[in-house]
Design a protein around this motif. Structure first.
Motif, PDB file in Angstrom:
ATOM      1  N   LEU A 274       0.739  -1.278  -0.030  1.00  0.00           N
ATOM      2  CA  LEU A 274      -0.044   0.117  -0.100  1.00  0.00           C
ATOM      3  C   LEU A 274       0.781   1.210   0.054  1.00  0.00           C
ATOM      4  O   LEU A 274       0.377   2.410  -0.326  1.00  0.00           O
ATOM      5  N   THR A 275       2.208   1.195   0.167  1.00  0.00           N
ATOM      6  CA  THR A 275       3.064   2.329   0.092  1.00  0.00           C
ATOM      7  C   THR A 275       2.919   3.018  -1.052  1.00  0.00           C
ATOM      8  O   THR A 275       3.124   4.154  -1.115  1.00  0.00           O
ATOM      9  N   VAL A 276       2.826   1.900  -2.211  1.00  0.00           N
ATOM     10  CA  VAL A 276       2.950   2.697  -3.465  1.00  0.00           C
ATOM     11  C   VAL A 276       1.782   3.453  -3.694  1.00  0.00           C
ATOM     12  O   VAL A 276       2.155   4.367  -4.392  1.00  0.00           O
ATOM     13  N   PHE A 277       0.707   3.118  -3.429  1.00  0.00           N
ATOM     14  CA  PHE A 277      -0.601   3.749  -3.623  1.00  0.00           C
ATOM     15  C   PHE A 277      -0.621   4.914  -2.721  1.00  0.00           C
ATOM     16  O   PHE A 277      -1.319   5.967  -3.183  1.00  0.00           O
ATOM     17  N   THR A 278      -0.070   5.116  -1.564  1.00  0.00           N
ATOM     18  CA  THR A 278      -0.098   6.200  -0.746  1.00  0.00           C
ATOM     19  C   THR A 278       0.654   7.302  -1.556  1.00  0.00           C
ATOM     20  O   THR A 278       0.225   8.869  -1.225  1.00  0.00           O
ATOM     21  N   PHE A 279       1.354   7.192  -2.524  1.00  0.00           N
ATOM     22  CA  PHE A 279       1.957   8.380  -3.285  1.00  0.00           C
ATOM     23  C   PHE A 279       0.917   9.195  -4.019  1.00  0.00           C
ATOM     24  O   PHE A 279       1.166  10.116  -4.520  1.00  0.00           O
ATOM     25  N   PHE A 280      -0.099   8.487  -4.515  1.00  0.00           N
ATOM     26  CA  PHE A 280      -0.986   8.815  -5.338  1.00  0.00           C
ATOM     27  C   PHE A 280      -2.304   9.137  -4.404  1.00  0.00           C
ATOM     28  O   PHE A 280      -3.414   9.592  -4.951  1.00  0.00           O
ATOM     29  N   GLY A 281      -2.088   9.167  -3.121  1.00  0.00           N
ATOM     30  CA  GLY A 281      -3.340   9.674  -2.206  1.00  0.00           C
ATOM     31  C   GLY A 281      -4.255   8.459  -1.936  1.00  0.00           C
ATOM     32  O   GLY A 281      -5.298   8.878  -1.222  1.00  0.00           O
ATOM     33  N   TYR A 282      -4.141   7.047  -2.271  1.00  0.00           N
ATOM     34  CA  TYR A 282      -4.830   6.185  -1.962  1.00  0.00           C
ATOM     35  C   TYR A 282      -4.588   5.310  -0.682  1.00  0.00           C
ATOM     36  O   TYR A 282      -3.269   5.232  -0.314  1.00  0.00           O
ATOM     37  N   PHE A 283      -5.484   4.805   0.244  1.00  0.00           N
ATOM     38  CA  PHE A 283      -5.180   3.811   1.265  1.00  0.00           C
ATOM     39  C   PHE A 283      -4.278   4.345   2.220  1.00  0.00           C
ATOM     40  O   PHE A 283      -3.531   3.711   2.833  1.00  0.00           O
ATOM     41  N   THR A 284      -4.246   5.863   2.307  1.00  0.00           N
ATOM     42  CA  THR A 284      -3.224   6.221   3.222  1.00  0.00           C
ATOM     43  C   THR A 284      -3.601   5.990   4.657  1.00  0.00           C
ATOM     44  O   THR A 284      -2.769   5.529   5.345  1.00  0.00           O
ATOM     45  N   VAL A 286      -5.226   3.128   5.954  1.00  0.00           N
ATOM     46  CA  VAL A 286      -4.989   1.829   6.099  1.00  0.00           C
ATOM     47  C   VAL A 286      -3.692   1.490   6.038  1.00  0.00           C
ATOM     48  O   VAL A 286      -3.119   0.485   7.001  1.00  0.00           O
ATOM     49  N   GLN A 287      -2.933   2.125   5.246  1.00  0.00           N
ATOM     50  CA  GLN A 287      -1.421   1.802   5.168  1.00  0.00           C
ATOM     51  C   GLN A 287      -0.734   2.167   6.479  1.00  0.00           C
ATOM     52  O   GLN A 287       0.216   1.519   7.126  1.00  0.00           O
ATOM     53  N   LYS A 288      -1.065   3.639   7.084  1.00  0.00           N
ATOM     54  CA  LYS A 288      -0.513   3.830   8.369  1.00  0.00           C
ATOM     55  C   LYS A 288      -0.982   2.877   9.630  1.00  0.00           C
ATOM     56  O   LYS A 288      -0.099   2.344  10.275  1.00  0.00           O
ATOM     57  N   LYS A 289      -2.128   2.391   9.643  1.00  0.00           N
ATOM     58  CA  LYS A 289      -2.508   1.512  10.516  1.00  0.00           C
ATOM     59  C   LYS A 289      -1.797  -0.055  10.232  1.00  0.00           C
ATOM     60  O   LYS A 289      -1.282  -0.508  11.375  1.00  0.00           O
ATOM     61  N   LEU A 290      -1.626  -0.496   9.249  1.00  0.00           N
ATOM     62  CA  LEU A 290      -0.677  -1.813   9.073  1.00  0.00           C
ATOM     63  C   LEU A 290       0.694  -1.381   9.491  1.00  0.00           C
ATOM     64  O   LEU A 290       1.197  -2.256  10.161  1.00  0.00           O
ATOM     65  N   GLU A 291       1.053  -0.221   8.935  1.00  0.00           N
ATOM     66  CA  GLU A 291       2.570   0.153   9.478  1.00  0.00           C
ATOM     67  C   GLU A 291       2.639   0.274  11.029  1.00  0.00           C
ATOM     68  O   GLU A 291       3.609  -0.326  11.401  1.00  0.00           O
ATOM     69  N   LYS A 292       1.856   0.895  11.595  1.00  0.00           N
ATOM     70  CA  LYS A 292       1.679   0.980  12.976  1.00  0.00           C
ATOM     71  C   LYS A 292       1.696  -0.170  13.612  1.00  0.00           C
ATOM     72  O   LYS A 292       2.342  -0.597  14.958  1.00  0.00           O
ATOM     73  N   ASN A 293       1.014  -1.311  13.267  1.00  0.00           N
ATOM     74  CA  ASN A 293       0.802  -2.403  13.741  1.00  0.00           C
ATOM     75  C   ASN A 293       1.419  -3.709  13.487  1.00  0.00           C
ATOM     76  O   ASN A 293       1.442  -4.923  13.835  1.00  0.00           O
ATOM     77  N   LYS A 294       2.136  -3.426  12.406  1.00  0.00           N
ATOM     78  CA  LYS A 294       2.912  -4.717  11.789  1.00  0.00           C
ATOM     79  C   LYS A 294       3.802  -5.261  12.468  1.00  0.00           C
ATOM     80  O   LYS A 294       4.185  -6.485  12.217  1.00  0.00           O
ATOM     81  N   ASN A 295       4.583  -5.056  13.486  1.00  0.00           N
ATOM     82  CA  ASN A 295       5.286  -5.612  14.244  1.00  0.00           C
ATOM     83  C   ASN A 295       4.576  -6.026  15.603  1.00  0.00           C
ATOM     84  O   ASN A 295       5.277  -6.504  16.686  1.00  0.00           O
TER      85      ASN A 295
END
Length: 392
Positions: A274-284, A286-295
């Motif tokens: 989803l990091t790729v899509f955040t550059f275009f303003g999509y799934f921002t 969701v990506q932050k939640k996954l990044e925050k909780n991935k560990n």
């Protein structure tokens, strides 16, 4: 006859399907291997077995893809024999690694095996040694022929096909299914006789215990049926397509299952994708939640954790044993009284024993009366991972 690299495929539809299955299988297995390499929290005995399956599948699919692209096996000789060896040895080894996974899960959960790593040397010998027998016999009996999409045991050797390949498959799958059934029944009894207010959520856990064996069957059942039909001198195209795609893509679907069963892994890959899509303003968000909780090392069927701290009272979970947050819910269950095992045994397949702050196992007494026999009630923990909103 040229290959796809020459732009002259022998059968464009079947070859494209075969290549798609090979490439997807390699990508899936490579993703799992990268995940286990990057995520140190997932490294344990069970994930080592899964990694061996994926490595074996990748090593099977890579030379198969090269041989399919070049189409050199159609002319016989060494490429044809190599293709037959790769299929027979690689597929057989993958089946055996699936069986070893079922054995490990059973030993960890049902038998409460404290040191499952001691079986690994036998796994290596079984999974990478036994397939040699079928492969050597296949070559010694001169049964290898080009059979349409690849080289393998010829259509005139139906007995060898089932004796060396599909017979062992049915036997391996049957044993794996029995072990998975026993494990699933055990966890079902524990869950429904334990102390938990979230039994309905444990259906997800039950599914994670059996989904990989369902994938194993679905990916190969059409191959078995197709070879039976071929033995009757019938060659239905639809059945052949299902056989070709599903059997070759077993590594892909197994990898999807392994990733699904590991919250840590799908969060990791989800955040990266989803990091790729955040550059275009999509799934921002969701990506932050996954990044925050991935560990968050949410125990799953493939996790390795020694459980939560805190003592039990009367065999029931205390407040310290039940921890809930927005992305992780842990529910300690009282173990069924008829399923008492020796203490201090760690279950690193998502069913965990609670330990107190000093590291010793928690227990409870049946009565304060000294004349009564003390009964140790161990708690096991089934953790269901959720997303940021608390949904599965």
């Amino acid at each position: 006859m040229g290959g796809l690299l020459d732009g002259i495929p022998a059968n464009e539809t079947s070859l494209v399907l075969l290549l798609f299955a090979d490439f997807s299988s390699m990508l899936g297995c490579l993703a799992v291997l990268i995940g286990f390499w990057r995520l140190k929290l997932l490294r344990n005995h069970v994930t080592k077995v899964i990694a061996c399956f994926c490595a074996t599948s990748f090593c099977k699919d890579f030379p198969s893809t090269i041989l399919t692209l070049t189409n050199t096996a159609v002319n016989g000789g060494f490429p044809c024999y190599l293709y037959a060896i790769v299929i027979t040895y690689g597929s057989f080894a993958c089946w055996l690694w699936t069986l070893c996974l079922a054995i490990s899960i059973y030993m960890l959960i049902v038998k409460r095996e404290p040191e499952p790593e001691r079986f690994e040397k036998y796994y290596y010998l079984l999974c990478w040694g036994l397939p040699l027998i079928s492969t050597i016999v296949m070559l010694a009996k001169n049964t290898v022929q080009f059979v349409g999409n690849w080289c393998w045991i010829g259509v005139n050797f139906t007995g060898y096909r089932f004796g060396l390949f599909y017979g062992p498959f049915l036997f391996i799958w049957a044993i794996s299914a029995v072990l998975v059934g026993l494990t699933s029944r055990y966890t079902y009894v524990v869950i429904h006789n334990g102390v938990s207010d979230n039994k309905e959520k444990h259906l997800t856990y039950q599914f994670k215990l059996i989904n990989y064996i369902i994938v194993f069957l679905v990916c190969w059942v059409f191959a078995v049926v197709n070879r039976i039909v071929n033995g009757l001198n019938m060659f239905p195209p639809a059945l052949n397509i299902l056989h070709t795609y599903l059997s070759v893509s077993h590594g892909f679907w197994a990898s999807v299952t392994f990733i699904y069963n590991n919250p840590l892994m799908w969060r990791y890959f989800g955040a990266k994708i989803l990091t790729v899509f955040t550059f275009f303003g999509y799934f921002t968000d969701v990506q932050k939640k996954l990044e925050k909780n991935k560990n968050n090392n949410n125990p799953s069927p493939y996790s390795s954790s020694r459980g939560t701290s805190g003592k039990t009272m009367g065999g029931h979970a205390t407040d310290n044993d039940v921890q809930c947050s927005s992305d992780m819910e842990q529910c300690s269950l009282e173990r069924h009284p008829n399923m008492i095992n020796p203490p201090n045994q760690n279950n690193n397949y998502g069913l965990q024993q609670n330990y107190n702050d000093e590291g010793s196992s928690s227990s409870s007494l049946s009565s304060s009366d000294e004349e009564k026999q003390t009964v140790e009630m161990q708690n096991i923990q089934i953790s269901t991972s959720t997303n940021g909103q608390g949904n599965n």
